[in-house]
Design a protein around this motif. Structure first.
Motif, mmCIF file in Angstrom:
data_model
loop_
_atom_site.group_PDB
_atom_site.id
_atom_site.type_symbol
_atom_site.label_atom_id
_atom_site.label_comp_id
_atom_site.label_asym_id
_atom_site.label_seq_id
_atom_site.Cartn_x
_atom_site.Cartn_y
_atom_site.Cartn_z
ATOM 1 N N ASN A 14 57.226 18.881 12.613
ATOM 2 C CA ASN A 14 56.027 18.665 11.807
ATOM 3 C C ASN A 14 55.548 17.214 11.810
ATOM 4 O O ASN A 14 55.004 16.726 10.827
ATOM 5 N N TRP A 15 55.768 16.510 12.930
ATOM 6 C CA TRP A 15 55.370 15.104 13.044
ATOM 7 C C TRP A 15 53.871 14.930 12.770
ATOM 8 O O TRP A 15 53.482 14.074 11.972
ATOM 9 N N SER A 16 53.041 15.728 13.410
ATOM 10 C CA SER A 16 51.593 15.575 13.230
ATOM 11 C C SER A 16 51.178 15.920 11.802
ATOM 12 O O SER A 16 50.289 15.274 11.239
ATOM 13 N N THR A 17 51.827 16.897 11.206
ATOM 14 C CA THR A 17 51.508 17.259 9.822
ATOM 15 C C THR A 17 51.826 16.107 8.879
ATOM 16 O O THR A 17 51.055 15.817 7.949
ATOM 17 N N TRP A 19 51.815 12.854 9.593
ATOM 18 C CA TRP A 19 50.838 11.773 9.764
ATOM 19 C C TRP A 19 49.465 12.174 9.244
ATOM 20 O O TRP A 19 48.765 11.351 8.628
ATOM 21 N N VAL A 20 49.056 13.398 9.475
ATOM 22 C CA VAL A 20 47.764 13.854 8.956
ATOM 23 C C VAL A 20 47.801 13.864 7.427
ATOM 24 O O VAL A 20 46.832 13.461 6.766
#
Length: 104
Positions: A14-17, A19-20
């Motif tokens: 969930n890296w992008s989650t 940062w978002v």
């Protein structure tokens, strides 16, 4: 101790989650600070302080986690030209003396 015991790399779910989500919180903090400032609401100061801290954290992690080369240069440029100046502006709002609350 942590520097010696933590792994150099890690695979993260969930890296992008993450940062978002952080960017969304920053947008809310900056928008809310601006809205409260426009209303001369003393609650702008604590929101600005929290937003400044998050901006510093975001700049740090953006630069540190960026790949070497152009990605790190872009992260550093964004930190120097956007995140750190915004953090300084928020810190200035947080540090200024609070005036009397306005009537609504």
């Amino acid at each position: 101790m942590l520097a010696k015991t933590l792994p150099q790399t890690a695979e993260v779910s969930n890296w992008s989650t993450a940062w978002v989500g952080l960017d969304a919180v920053l947008a809310v903090g900056l928008s809310g600070t601006g809205l409260l400032l426009g209303r001369h609401d003393p609650r702008a100061a604590p929101l600005a302080a929290a937003t400044a801290a998050l901006l510093l954290m975001d700049a740090w992690f953006d630069v540190i986690t960026a790949a070497p080369g152009s990605a790190r240069a872009a992260a550093l440029a964004l930190a120097l030209c956007a995140e750190l100046p915004l953090a300084a502006a928020c810190a200035a709002v947080a540090a200024r003396p609070a005036g009397p609350p306005t009537a609504r």
